[in-house]
Design a protein around this motif. Structure first.
Motif, PDB file in Angstrom:
ATOM      1  N   PRO A 152      88.318 -16.019  -2.320  1.00 27.63           N
ATOM      2  CA  PRO A 152      89.682 -16.448  -2.670  1.00 27.63           C
ATOM      3  C   PRO A 152      89.714 -17.432  -3.844  1.00 27.63           C
ATOM      4  O   PRO A 152      88.734 -18.132  -4.105  1.00 27.63           O
ATOM      5  N   ILE A 153      90.845 -17.441  -4.532  1.00 27.02           N
ATOM      6  CA  ILE A 153      91.104 -18.400  -5.618  1.00 27.02           C
ATOM      7  C   ILE A 153      92.213 -19.338  -5.153  1.00 27.02           C
ATOM      8  O   ILE A 153      93.250 -18.884  -4.664  1.00 27.02           O
ATOM      9  N   VAL A 155      88.893 -12.812  -6.113  1.00 29.64           N
ATOM     10  CA  VAL A 155      87.972 -12.114  -7.010  1.00 29.64           C
ATOM     11  C   VAL A 155      86.939 -11.406  -6.138  1.00 29.64           C
ATOM     12  O   VAL A 155      86.895 -11.604  -4.924  1.00 29.64           O
ATOM     13  N   MET A 156      86.100 -10.590  -6.796  1.00 33.01           N
ATOM     14  CA  MET A 156      85.144  -9.801  -6.028  1.00 33.01           C
ATOM     15  C   MET A 156      83.793  -9.821  -6.708  1.00 33.01           C
ATOM     16  O   MET A 156      83.699  -9.749  -7.935  1.00 33.01           O
ATOM     17  N   GLY A 157      82.747  -9.942  -5.902  1.00 33.90           N
ATOM     18  CA  GLY A 157      81.375  -9.807  -6.383  1.00 33.90           C
ATOM     19  C   GLY A 157      80.738  -8.623  -5.698  1.00 33.90           C
ATOM     20  O   GLY A 157      80.965  -8.411  -4.505  1.00 33.90           O
ATOM     21  N   SER A 209      82.868 -15.676 -10.626  1.00 33.22           N
ATOM     22  CA  SER A 209      84.162 -15.087 -11.004  1.00 33.22           C
ATOM     23  C   SER A 209      85.336 -16.019 -10.743  1.00 33.22           C
ATOM     24  O   SER A 209      86.392 -15.870 -11.345  1.00 33.22           O
ATOM     25  N   THR A 210      85.164 -16.970  -9.830  1.00 31.50           N
ATOM     26  CA  THR A 210      86.258 -17.908  -9.538  1.00 31.50           C
ATOM     27  C   THR A 210      86.479 -18.890 -10.688  1.00 31.50           C
ATOM     28  O   THR A 210      87.498 -19.554 -10.760  1.00 31.50           O
ATOM     29  N   GLY A 211      85.483 -18.989 -11.581  1.00 34.31           N
ATOM     30  CA  GLY A 211      85.592 -19.919 -12.706  1.00 34.31           C
ATOM     31  C   GLY A 211      84.944 -21.254 -12.427  1.00 34.31           C
ATOM     32  O   GLY A 211      84.747 -22.066 -13.327  1.00 34.31           O
ATOM     33  N   ALA A 212      84.571 -21.504 -11.149  1.00 29.64           N
ATOM     34  CA  ALA A 212      83.952 -22.790 -10.797  1.00 29.64           C
ATOM     35  C   ALA A 212      82.456 -22.781 -11.070  1.00 29.64           C
ATOM     36  O   ALA A 212      81.866 -23.788 -11.449  1.00 29.64           O
TER      37      ALA A 212
END
Length: 593
Positions: free
Chosen positions: A413-414, A437-439, A454-457
């Motif tokens: 989740p974001i 997002v998905m990995g 993918s979350t940007g963190a």
């Protein structure tokens, strides 16, 4: 109603009053207002928005209602199906249902039906005028759907199961008014939605469920909680999404729950559920044609039961559920889907504790995990469900088993905490995420690393970790998780109690002040760049001040902020994968092979 003349109602409708508002003002029922309108010819007409700006005839105009004289919508002689969309996007209901509605439209068009979409959100694809054959840009209410049905001929029926909870709530009333609900009937939807009816169904099917009770005050609630056995979940029944829900471990915590301005009445008692502590939560998406059931995906939540499914990190296929429990989950899914006479999609949430599989709830509709399941497995789940609703059977499709795939998908989740820094960041039953997002990868650790990236963190691979765990989390499991980080080369900084707990168990940690204990405290250390990851599992109001301060500072500095032990364990797996340099990029098509 005798005193009301048609002109007053006509004028009220012209000024935007709904039937529901008029019923309240006139102290009558909404259905009587509607009957009065229809008898007196007080109905809206539908105006057309010309998508070709009058340069040539538009093949894809869309329509809106107005209480005027001239109607501009024309109904064709083709057989039609109406699809109700998800309405305005909001936390808890959004793009995932739009995805389902669009897939439904394309599937129905393939089957030769004219598709009519009713939705009112300009930011979704389902309200793009060139997706359905006809779009009514209208609110999702019984009144508006019935008004539209006055103009449309040869309507085979209405599909309510792809737009989430909003259209589902209309099903009973629409069916009562003579409209055919395609797919699962409103009666069976009601069994799944009503807690007592669903409980009786599970008892009849001999499927375990957590014990539950209700209370109107501290005394009755404590009595019910003791009968069920602590820990229990408390939440006001009138609250959607579980706001104000708490996990309590003793009588005094129940009393505190009532002191915190919780509104309770006989009509809205507090719901008391047995809390399955350290249970593993499972989400299942399936398709049923009334005779056969296809399980599209079984997802294991990383977080323990009690975290909203929209906020949880999900793994498909599950990585640590034993074969016996998986077999039971499949068996219970089939039993429930067939007992509810589901035609189309169903989502069921399970919890596994001490190798017992419990059913938490079932939703005979599309779920927020359906797009993730479809993307991971390559099976167009919604397309199949839509075609089953129109009469096809599961045996008409050549479907592979989801657990035959040789890779792992992770849904992460974001959260909007960067934009809303004052929002409480600790996860619970109320959904907080605003996206996902998905990995996808061959191993759990690599998929986790990709999802987190993918979350940007991102995932720090060196530095210090701040650890603060509540008394209930001071156990061997926590030591095992923290040892993973020590082995990866991280240093430990912890609050007084947690630091002593770690040191006593052979993990060297540096103590740090809590926010209100002195300086430099944990927030100062975050500001100074001394902390790269935060693991914080607070409990109760005494830790709330620290919780907000640490959370805000972590978000501002883009530091990973982990609030459950299971998430901390998975995070370590991802870091390990990155440090070993085992990350590769492949297309979805390569995975599907």
């Amino acid at each position: 109603m005798k005193k009301i003349n048609p002109e007053i109602i006509r004028k009220a409708k012209l000024n935007g009053f709904s039937d529901k508002q008029l019923a309240e003002i006139l102290n009558t029922e909404e259905s009587k207002i509607r009957e009065f309108r229809f008898e007196n010819g007080i109905v809206p007409v539908y105006k057309t928005v010309d998508t070709c700006a009058a340069e040539f005839e538009a093949s894809t105009p869309y329509h809106y209602s107005a209480y005027e004289k001239y109607n501009e919508t024309v109904s064709s002689e083709k057989e039609k199906i109406i699809i109700l969309g998800g309405g305005p996007n909001r936390i808890g209901q959004g793009i995932e249902f739009d995805y389902c509605c669009v897939r439904c439209v394309t599937a129905l068009r393939e089957e030769g039906y004219e598709t009519i979409m009713i939705n009112c959100n300009p930011e979704t694809v389902s309200t793009d005028y060139d997706i359905p054959d006809k779009l009514y840009f209208e609110p999702l209410t019984v009144e508006d759907v019935l008004n539209i049905c006055l103009y449309e001929k040869k309507v085979k029926g209405i599909i309510v199961s792809f737009g989430g909870q909003t259209p589902l709530k209309l099903s009973k009333e629409l069916e009562k008014r003579g409209l055919k609900i395609l797919g699962t009937s409103s009666e069976d939807i009601d069994i799944a939605e009503d807690r007592k009816k669903f409980g009786k169904l599970l008892d009849k099917l001999q499927i375990p469920k957590p014990e539950y009770g209700t209370g109107n005050d501290p005394v009755s609630s404590i009595k019910a909680a003791n009968k069920i056995g602590y820990p229990v979940l408390l939440r006001p029944s009138y609250v959607l999404g579980g706001r104000a829900m708490q996990i309590v471990y003793n009588d005094s915590q129940v009393e505190n729950f009532f002191k915190e301005e919780i509104e309770v009445s006989k009509d809205h008692p507090v719901l008391i559920d047995k809390f399955l502590e350290e249970a593993r939560e499972i989400d299942v998406d399936a398709v049923c044609d009334g005779k056969d059931v296809y399980i599209a995906g079984i997802m294991q939540h990383i977080e323990e039961a009690g975290i909203h499914s929209g906020d949880s990190t999900s793994i498909l296929p599950p990585v640590s559920i034993n074969p016996k429990s998986l077999k039971q989950i499949k068996n219970y899914t089939k039993k429930i889907a067939l007992a509810l006479k589901v035609k189309g999609l169903i989502n069921i949430q399970f919890a596994v504790k001490d190798n017992i599989v419990y059913v938490l709830e079932a939703n005979p509709r599309a779920s927020r995990t359906v797009p993730f399941v479809s993307k991971t497995t390559g099976i167009p789940v919604v397309t199949i469900a839509a075609k089953i609703i129109t009469g096809k059977k599961l045996k008409d499709f050549n479907l592979k088993d989801f657990d035959k795939i040789n890779y792992i998908g992770i849904k992460e989740p974001i959260f909007p905490f960067q934009k809303f820094p004052r929002v409480k960041m600790f996860l619970g039953p109320e959904m907080r995420s605003t996206g996902e997002v998905m990995g996808i990868a061959g191993s759990f650790g690599e998929a986790m690393a990709k999802a987190q990236e993918s979350t940007g963190a991102g995932m720090p691979v060196i530095g210090n970790i701040f650890v603060s765990v509540n008394d209930n989390d001071k156990k061997n499991k926590t030591i095992e998780i923290i040892k993973k980080y020590v082995e990866l080369g991280f240093g430990m900084i912890a609050t007084g109690g947690t630091s002593k707990f770690l040191n006593d168990n052979g993990i060297k940690s540096e103590p740090v002040y809590k926010v209100n204990e002195g300086r430099p405290n944990v927030v100062d250390r975050i500001k100074n760049g001394d902390i790269q990851i935060v693991i914080n599992t607070p409990l109760g109001s005494e830790s709330r001040y620290d919780e907000y301060s640490i959370g805000w500072e972590a978000v501002q500095n883009k530091i990973p902020f982990i609030t459950t032990l299971s998430a901390a364990s998975s995070f370590a797996e991802g870091i390990k994968q990155i440090k070993e340099g085992k990350i590769e990029v492949k297309s979805l098509q390569e995975y599907y092979k």
